[in-house]
Design an enzyme around this catalytic site. Structure first.
Site, short mmCIF file in Angstrom:
data_model
loop_
_atom_site.label_atom_id
_atom_site.label_comp_id
_atom_site.label_asym_id
_atom_site.label_seq_id
_atom_site.Cartn_x
_atom_site.Cartn_y
_atom_site.Cartn_z
N CYS A 149 25.47 5.54 -34.99
CA CYS A 149 24.06 5.93 -34.97
C CYS A 149 23.71 6.70 -36.25
O CYS A 149 24.41 7.64 -36.63
CB CYS A 149 23.83 6.80 -33.73
SG CYS A 149 22.44 7.90 -33.80
N GLU A 150 22.63 6.30 -36.89
CA GLU A 150 22.27 6.96 -38.14
C GLU A 150 21.64 8.34 -37.92
O GLU A 150 21.48 9.10 -38.86
CB GLU A 150 21.33 6.09 -38.97
CG GLU A 150 19.96 5.86 -38.39
CD GLU A 150 19.11 4.95 -39.25
OE1 GLU A 150 17.91 5.23 -39.36
OE2 GLU A 150 19.63 3.97 -39.82
N HIS A 151 21.31 8.67 -36.68
CA HIS A 151 20.71 9.97 -36.40
C HIS A 151 21.74 11.06 -36.15
O HIS A 151 21.53 12.21 -36.56
CB HIS A 151 19.77 9.87 -35.20
CG HIS A 151 18.64 8.90 -35.41
ND1 HIS A 151 18.20 8.04 -34.43
CD2 HIS A 151 17.89 8.64 -36.50
CE1 HIS A 151 17.21 7.31 -34.90
NE2 HIS A 151 17.01 7.64 -36.15
N HIS A 152 22.84 10.71 -35.47
CA HIS A 152 23.85 11.72 -35.15
C HIS A 152 25.25 11.34 -35.64
O HIS A 152 26.19 12.08 -35.42
CB HIS A 152 23.91 11.94 -33.63
CG HIS A 152 22.62 12.41 -33.05
ND1 HIS A 152 21.71 11.55 -32.49
CD2 HIS A 152 22.07 13.65 -32.96
CE1 HIS A 152 20.65 12.22 -32.07
NE2 HIS A 152 20.84 13.50 -32.34
N CYS A 210 25.68 9.15 -28.83
CA CYS A 210 24.77 10.26 -29.11
C CYS A 210 24.00 10.64 -27.84
O CYS A 210 23.46 11.73 -27.74
CB CYS A 210 23.80 9.90 -30.23
SG CYS A 210 22.79 8.45 -29.90
N GLN A 218 19.90 0.49 -33.22
CA GLN A 218 20.18 -0.79 -32.57
C GLN A 218 19.07 -1.82 -32.79
O GLN A 218 19.34 -3.01 -32.99
CB GLN A 218 20.42 -0.59 -31.07
CG GLN A 218 20.85 -1.88 -30.36
CD GLN A 218 21.25 -1.65 -28.92
OE1 GLN A 218 21.82 -0.61 -28.59
NE2 GLN A 218 20.94 -2.60 -28.06
N HIS A 244 25.43 4.23 -26.42
CA HIS A 244 25.27 5.13 -27.55
C HIS A 244 25.86 6.50 -27.21
O HIS A 244 25.36 7.18 -26.31
CB HIS A 244 23.78 5.28 -27.89
CG HIS A 244 23.15 4.02 -28.37
ND1 HIS A 244 22.63 3.88 -29.64
CD2 HIS A 244 22.97 2.82 -27.76
CE1 HIS A 244 22.14 2.64 -29.78
NE2 HIS A 244 22.34 1.99 -28.65
#
Length: 199
Positions: free
Chosen positions: A86-89, A157, A127, A155
């Protein structure tokens, strides 16, 4: 056409030092015996996990086969396991991709479809973007009558932090050409992959 970023000027030593900083920030002592080699291991793992940045996924689809005796029905490769982040976490995304296309006058080796999935998965991802990138890559390089991609993934995250909801998966789909325009074609693909009365 590749959407790879420009080569980085960050050295391996700088990357390892960044891991040490994170260890210290977490409350650990990076100089203790159990963590001495952790920065090297993490950097090596990142090189593997994010090897997709060094790959042009379209390259896998450039070698095709025309001797298919007029075959123009659906080609489906289902249950392609993948790991992404995940590019956020920066937390893992673990899932399966299902890919289908309607060939016009050529087909591609089926392992190449799995390689396209991996090339995009081995990058920081969302995704929805991953689903669209796979579909668009196949469409651009094979020029089929249609492309369908469905991804079912969990996910971490969401499962290991935040709301802590285990056993939850997310499904995304991208339908292009005949799969978008023809409900029967779309339904047949979904049955093949086990959605809506399939498996």
């Amino acid at each position: 056409m590749s959407d790879r970023p420009e080569p980085t000027d960050v050295t391996r030593e700088q990357a390892e030092e960044a891991v040490r900083v994170l260890l210290r920030w977490s409350g650990e002592d990076p100089s203790r015996e159990g963590l001495l080699d952790t920065p090297k291991r993490v950097v090596k793992a990142y090189r593997d996990w994010f090897s997709g940045y060094q790959t042009d996924p379209g390259e896998y689809l450039r070698r095709t086969f025309k001797e298919v005796h007029g075959y123009d029905e659906m080609v489906v490769l289902r249950d392609i396991e993948f790991e992404s982040h995940c590019e956020h976490h920066m937390a893992p995304i673990i899932g399966r991709a299902h890919v289908g296309y309607l060939p016009t006058n050529r087909v591609v080796g089926i392992s190449k479809l799995a390689r396209v999935v991996d090339a995009y998965a081995r990058r920081f991802q969302v995704q929805e973007k991953l689903t669209a990138q796979i579909a668009q890559c196949i469409q651009e390089n094979l020029q089929p009558a249609g492309v369908a991609v469905v991804i079912d993934a969990s996910h971490e995250c969401m499962t290991t932090r935040g709301v802590h909801k285990r056993g939850v998966s997310m499904i995304t789909s991208q339908m292009l050409g005949a799969f978008r325009d023809d409900a029967r074609t779309r339904s047949e693909f979904l049955q093949f992959i086990g959605i809506h009365g399939g498996r």
